[in-house]
Design a protein around this motif. Structure first.
Motif, short mmCIF file in Angstrom:
data_model
loop_
_atom_site.label_atom_id
_atom_site.label_comp_id
_atom_site.label_asym_id
_atom_site.label_seq_id
_atom_site.Cartn_x
_atom_site.Cartn_y
_atom_site.Cartn_z
N ALA A 1 0.78 -1.19 0.02
CA ALA A 1 0.20 0.01 -0.05
C ALA A 1 0.93 1.19 -0.09
CB ALA A 1 -1.04 -0.03 1.17
N GLY A 2 1.83 1.33 -0.85
CA GLY A 2 2.73 2.51 -0.97
C GLY A 2 3.93 2.79 -0.04
N GLY A 3 4.02 1.93 0.71
CA GLY A 3 5.07 2.04 1.96
C GLY A 3 5.56 0.77 2.55
N GLU A 4 6.54 1.00 3.31
CA GLU A 4 7.31 -0.22 3.59
C GLU A 4 6.55 -0.89 4.87
OE1 GLU A 4 11.79 -0.55 5.71
OE2 GLU A 4 10.73 1.19 6.52
N ILE A 5 6.89 -2.37 4.78
CA ILE A 5 6.37 -3.01 5.96
C ILE A 5 7.44 -3.53 6.70
CG2 ILE A 5 5.19 -5.01 6.53
CD1 ILE A 5 3.47 -3.07 5.12
N PHE A 6 7.67 -2.92 8.00
CA PHE A 6 8.74 -3.04 8.86
C PHE A 6 8.37 -4.10 10.04
CE2 PHE A 6 11.86 -1.31 11.90
CZ PHE A 6 13.03 -1.44 11.18
N PHE A 7 9.03 -5.05 10.20
CA PHE A 7 8.32 -6.01 11.24
C PHE A 7 9.29 -6.92 11.91
CE2 PHE A 7 8.04 -8.07 7.34
CZ PHE A 7 8.11 -9.43 7.53
N ILE B 1 9.92 -5.27 4.04
CA ILE B 1 9.38 -5.46 2.83
C ILE B 1 8.98 -4.01 2.19
CG2 ILE B 1 7.64 -6.57 1.39
CD1 ILE B 1 7.23 -8.45 3.64
N TYR B 2 9.67 -3.81 1.12
CA TYR B 2 9.78 -2.18 0.76
C TYR B 2 9.81 -1.93 -0.78
CZ TYR B 2 12.83 1.88 0.27
OH TYR B 2 13.19 3.12 -0.02
N PRO B 3 8.75 -1.50 -1.19
CA PRO B 3 8.28 -1.28 -2.59
C PRO B 3 9.21 -0.03 -2.99
CG PRO B 3 6.27 -1.41 -1.50
CD PRO B 3 7.14 -1.41 -0.51
N LEU B 4 9.89 -0.59 -3.99
CA LEU B 4 11.26 0.56 -4.62
C LEU B 4 11.27 0.33 -6.01
CD1 LEU B 4 13.40 2.44 -3.49
CD2 LEU B 4 14.86 0.40 -3.32
N ASN B 5 11.50 1.46 -6.77
CA ASN B 5 11.60 1.66 -8.22
C ASN B 5 10.90 0.46 -9.02
OD1 ASN B 5 13.69 3.77 -7.85
ND2 ASN B 5 14.98 1.99 -7.25
N GLY B 6 9.45 0.37 -8.57
CA GLY B 6 8.72 -0.55 -9.20
C GLY B 6 8.61 -2.05 -8.88
#
Length: 595
Positions: free
Chosen positions: A291-297, A307-312
């Motif tokens: 959803a447009g942001g990093e999941i940090f856990f 888990i991090y969306p980056l550059n597509g």
């Protein structure tokens, strides 16, 4: 290290500039983020400084980051309050000083319990040890941590404060999350979308500040020894060996700091790095689930992961494993399995497999020696150690121990101040509010962006100008001028988002020596999975033509690149022509210590 493709290569202009005057007030050894930051800061103070890097700039530990500029909320658990305060201040500062590459990053923590970990947290804080099986951090503990984090983060409202959501709202925003999630906590850090390009801006700023020869930098030059005359260096391209005399030597070799000191004749045992690996996935479902942001856990083993969306694409990391800096660092299949397991921990219905991996990378963190302290509890702070150069028994050597991407500017300031003290002078220029490279005058609103594009388009389309602005910040104006001068903006056949003139600009102005410099660091084409065989072949031809490589040199470069990309990044390509290059050379390109 040996990255030669020809033993008869001509001496490069940057090397020649040092040969013409092999003295300086300061010699900085190591061109990672902290080395280039220190080079820039010293140059801004008017210091005569030389920076040497044994491979390409930002090709070692600094190339293996999680692409984050963050305060390190988890460092609060280790009691590193000074580091957290400095980190969030530097995060906020870099959002202002480098807005072309550093962007706000919404970060979400999925939480599966309320009170878990609250009793074991004090033990971790006091002893830096974990008793028994890791206790999952519950909502109360995370709430306390984020409240403290907010208190460090106050800086005129640069980033919003954290917020909590319950199960229903959490699942509405993240429907693919594990259904047992009780809460999600959201806070903001920052992403550095292209860290290698940011570092190149820093190098460029230093060279401009010391124009006229007072700030000289060169890649592919390694420190190999000491003598009464100074530090013995070797250009790994031509094989030329020479000596540089400096009043102060600064060792910013990262995890290889001890190995560099040994090469200079002084045995030290400052370092104790750990390996961190990542994979990059082409998985649209996982990308959208974030959803447009990093999941940090927290994973099942207590390790904090992301888990991090980056550059597509989607970046997944990271591990924290004891490592030997004399050995190359690569992502193992066991680590890949670990990454798949951590994805399933929070997104159990999303399938991930090895066919989706477009890139993998690994590096060694420049952590201090930590004996029996568990890797996750080793301090991420930094310190500066002073010794004496073995060659003349009097020249001071400053060795940096520790350091991370987020704090590079503040660290460089501290290291520069100590160096200035040894030189008997003081700071004249502050870097606290000095914009970086293409961040100077970078438009941060839609209307300002449209105005910049309209003003600078010239013969280019507005879409192409906007693309270059996003890629280079306001330094895009230099690219546009170069394109206009060379009257050639023909798109590459295999990679139409780049042009022949743009690639020529990179090779001509950004210290390119090897094919890998372009595919791994001047562009993100390999990182995003765009380095197909046609792209590889076309780029090799363009770069070889610009650098006047012979057929033999081109074949050697392609072979070296193929072996490097396969060994370190899991990319399978073909050289297409016979030539030099060995697996040993590929391993040495970025990671083998100076001998």
């Amino acid at each position: 290290m040996n990255t030669e493709t020809s033993n008869t290569a001509a001496v490069r202009s940057d090397v020649q500039a040092i040969l013409d005057r092999p003295t300086a007030q300061v010699l900085v050894i190591g061109g990672g983020i902290n080395g280039v930051g220190t080079f820039r800061d010293l140059a801004l103070q008017g210091v005569d400084v030389i920076l040497v890097e044994r491979s390409d700039f930002i090709s070692g530990a600094s190339a293996a980051s999680s692409h984050m500029i963050h305060g390190g909320v988890r460092y609060l658990e280790n009691g590193e309050f000074r580091l957290v305060r400095e980190s969030v201040q530097e995060r906020n500062r870099l959002l202002r000083l480098a807005p072309h590459y550093v962007k706000p990053l919404p970060t979400t923590i999925p939480i599966f319990s309320t009170f878990s970990g609250i009793l074991s947290a004090p033990l971790r804080l006091l002893t830096h040890k974990q008793a028994g099986k890791p206790k999952e951090r519950g909502a109360l503990l995370i709430k306390l941590g984020l409240t403290g984090y907010d208190s460090f983060s106050r800086d005129g409202g640069t980033v919003p404060r954290h917020e909590f959501k319950g199960h229903k709202k959490s699942m509405a925003k993240f429907p693919k999350l594990r259904d047992s999630v009780k809460y999600t906590a959201r806070y903001y850090d920052a992403a550095v979308e292209n860290p290698e390009r940011l570092a190149l801006d820093i190098v460029g700023d230093g060279r401009v500040a010391g124009s006229g020869g007072k700030a000289r930098s060169v890649n592919y030059v390694e420190a190999i020894g000491s003598s009464a005359e100074g530090v013995v260096l070797r250009d790994t391209v031509s094989g030329t060996e020479f000596t540089v005399k400096a009043d102060v030597i600064v060792n910013t070799s990262g995890p290889w700091t001890d190995l560099t000191n040994i090469a200079l004749g002084k045995s030290t045992s400052f370092m104790g790095g750990t390996k961190g690996s990542h994979i990059v996935l082409n998985n649209q479902e996982l990308h959208d689930a974030c959803a447009g942001g990093e999941i940090f856990f927290e994973n099942n083993d207590g390790r904090i992961v992301l888990i991090y969306p980056l550059n597509g694409r989607v970046l997944v990391g990271t591990t924290d494993i004891e490592a030997d800096p004399s050995e190359p660092s690569v992502t193992t299949e066991e680590e890949v399995d670990y990454f798949f397991e951590l994805v399933s921990h929070v997104f159990p219905t999303i399938a991930v497999d090895r066919s989706q991996i477009v890139y993998r990378y690994s590096g060694i963190r420049p952590l201090p020696k930590h004996d029996d302290t568990a890797p996750g509890f080793v301090s991420r702070d930094y310190r500066i150690e002073q010794t004496v150069f073995a060659g003349d028994k009097k020249t001071p050597v400053l060795s940096l121990v520790g350091g991370k991407w987020t704090t590079w500017r503040a660290l460089a300031e501290h290291l520069t101040n100590e160096t200035l003290g040894l030189l008997g002078t003081t700071r004249t220029t502050s870097t606290e509010n000095l914009q970086i490279g293409g961040g100077v005058g970078f438009p941060t609103t839609t209307s300002a962006t449209e105005a910049w594009v309209a003003e600078h388009s010239g013969a280019l389309s507005k879409a192409r100008t906007a693309q270059l602005l996003k890629r280079y910040g306001t330094k895009a104006a230099e690219v546009i001028a170069y394109i206009a001068e060379h009257s050639d903006d023909a798109a590459l056949v295999s990679l139409p988002e780049y042009s022949t003139a743009e690639i020529d600009f990179l090779v001509n102005t950004e210290y390119v020596v090897h094919l890998t410099d372009v595919v791994l660091r001047r562009t993100i084409v390999a990182f995003t999975g765009g380095l197909t065989q046609p792209v590889f072949d076309e780029l090799a031809g363009l770069i070889g033509s610009h650098l006047s490589w012979s057929a033999e040199q081109l074949a050697a470069e392609k072979t070296l690149a193929v072996e490097t990309l396969d060994f370190f990044h899991g990319l399978v390509l073909e050289a297409g022509t016979a030539g030099g290059g060995t697996p040993e050379a590929a391993q040495q390109e970025s990671f083998t210590p100076a001998k």
